[in-house]
Design a protein around this motif. Structure first.
Motif, PDB file in Angstrom:
ATOM      1  N   UNK A  68       0.830  -1.212   0.000  1.00 47.36           N
ATOM      2  CA  UNK A  68       0.000   0.000   0.000  1.00 47.36           C
ATOM      3  C   UNK A  68       0.862   1.259   0.000  1.00 47.36           C
ATOM      4  N   UNK A  69       1.895   1.285  -0.812  1.00 47.97           N
ATOM      5  CA  UNK A  69       2.794   2.440  -0.862  1.00 47.97           C
ATOM      6  C   UNK A  69       2.142   3.605  -1.617  1.00 47.97           C
ATOM      7  N   UNK A  70       2.689   4.813  -1.402  1.00 51.40           N
ATOM      8  CA  UNK A  70       2.203   5.976  -2.138  1.00 51.40           C
ATOM      9  C   UNK A  70       2.398   5.800  -3.635  1.00 51.40           C
ATOM     10  N   UNK A  71       3.531   5.268  -4.040  1.00 49.85           N
ATOM     11  CA  UNK A  71       3.788   5.127  -5.480  1.00 49.85           C
ATOM     12  C   UNK A  71       2.807   4.147  -6.118  1.00 49.85           C
ATOM     13  N   UNK A  72       2.471   3.079  -5.433  1.00 53.28           N
ATOM     14  CA  UNK A  72       1.469   2.144  -5.973  1.00 53.28           C
ATOM     15  C   UNK A  72       0.098   2.802  -6.030  1.00 53.28           C
ATOM     16  N   UNK A  73      -0.216   3.649  -5.060  1.00 57.08           N
ATOM     17  CA  UNK A  73      -1.496   4.366  -5.082  1.00 57.08           C
ATOM     18  C   UNK A  73      -1.573   5.307  -6.279  1.00 57.08           C
ATOM     19  N   UNK A  74      -0.500   6.049  -6.519  1.00 58.43           N
ATOM     20  CA  UNK A  74      -0.462   6.962  -7.660  1.00 58.43           C
ATOM     21  C   UNK A  74      -0.585   6.174  -8.961  1.00 58.43           C
ATOM     22  N   UNK A  75       0.137   5.069  -9.078  1.00 60.63           N
ATOM     23  CA  UNK A  75       0.052   4.242 -10.285  1.00 60.63           C
ATOM     24  C   UNK A  75      -1.380   3.773 -10.535  1.00 60.63           C
ATOM     25  N   UNK A  76      -2.046   3.377  -9.477  1.00 58.52           N
ATOM     26  CA  UNK A  76      -3.430   2.908  -9.600  1.00 58.52           C
ATOM     27  C   UNK A  76      -4.369   4.030 -10.029  1.00 58.52           C
ATOM     28  N   UNK A  77      -4.168   5.221  -9.453  1.00 60.89           N
ATOM     29  CA  UNK A  77      -4.985   6.369  -9.837  1.00 60.89           C
ATOM     30  C   UNK A  77      -4.762   6.732 -11.304  1.00 60.89           C
ATOM     31  N   UNK A  98      -3.712   4.807 -13.692  1.00 59.51           N
ATOM     32  CA  UNK A  98      -4.286   3.757 -14.530  1.00 59.51           C
ATOM     33  C   UNK A  98      -5.797   3.944 -14.665  1.00 59.51           C
ATOM     34  N   UNK A  99      -6.456   4.311 -13.576  1.00 57.62           N
ATOM     35  CA  UNK A  99      -7.905   4.570 -13.629  1.00 57.62           C
ATOM     36  C   UNK A  99      -8.239   5.745 -14.520  1.00 57.62           C
ATOM     37  N   UNK A 100      -7.422   6.780 -14.452  1.00 58.28           N
ATOM     38  CA  UNK A 100      -7.647   7.952 -15.306  1.00 58.28           C
ATOM     39  C   UNK A 100      -7.448   7.582 -16.766  1.00 58.28           C
ATOM     40  N   UNK A 101      -6.388   6.832 -17.058  1.00 57.11           N
ATOM     41  CA  UNK A 101      -6.112   6.412 -18.432  1.00 57.11           C
ATOM     42  C   UNK A 101      -7.239   5.551 -18.989  1.00 57.11           C
ATOM     43  N   UNK A 102      -7.780   4.669 -18.178  1.00 59.49           N
ATOM     44  CA  UNK A 102      -8.864   3.793 -18.618  1.00 59.49           C
ATOM     45  C   UNK A 102     -10.151   4.546 -18.861  1.00 59.49           C
ATOM     46  N   UNK A 103     -10.340   5.649 -18.181  1.00 59.32           N
ATOM     47  CA  UNK A 103     -11.590   6.418 -18.346  1.00 59.32           C
ATOM     48  C   UNK A 103     -11.542   7.384 -19.521  1.00 59.32           C
TER      49      UNK A 103
END
Length: 129
Positions: free
Chosen positions: A112-121, A123-128
């Motif tokens: 649950x690192x900050x960098x993994x959180x940013x990557x997930x966010x 990725x969600x933006x890119x998918x939308x």
């Protein structure tokens, strides 16, 4: 942080209304043992290898007449509750682990690192788009 580093056992995870529960999560990341109610958003990170889980035995209405008022658009629902004997057993388990580092809890800081959180966010933006 000083408080979390000074303890061996965290009890904040017994809150039946808490969401993620940063104190219990952070204590676990530091290698401490947290006694955690197996409910709410605790389920996102706490398990039987990184925490001492306590099963809730009932749910009670949350209304206290101040912060939780029935019919309000916010702060509605139930709070999970636990049996005192079960928590006492969990505390005995925690005491038996005194001096043992919670290495599985320490792994949470990577998951649950900050960098993994940013990557997930991102990725969600890119998918939308």
């Amino acid at each position: 942080n000083d408080l979390l580093n000074a303890i061996d056992i965290d009890l904040t995870g017994l809150s039946g209304a808490e969401g993620w529960n940063l104190p219990a999560f952070n204590a676990s990341c530091l290698g401490k043992w947290s006694i955690v109610l197996n409910a709410t958003s605790h389920l996102d990170w706490a398990n039987d290898t990184n925490s001492i889980l306590v099963e809730p035995d009932k749910a009670e209405p949350c209304y206290d007449g101040k912060f939780f008022q029935e019919g309000s658009p916010f702060n509605q629902g139930n709070i999970f509750a636990w049996d005192g004997d079960v928590v006492s057993q969990a505390m005995d388990i925690a005491v038996s682990k005194k001096g043992q580092n919670n290495s599985e809890g320490e792994k949470l800081k990577d998951k649950f690192s900050y960098s993994r959180s940013v990557d997930r966010l991102l990725k969600g933006i890119e998918e939308s788009v």
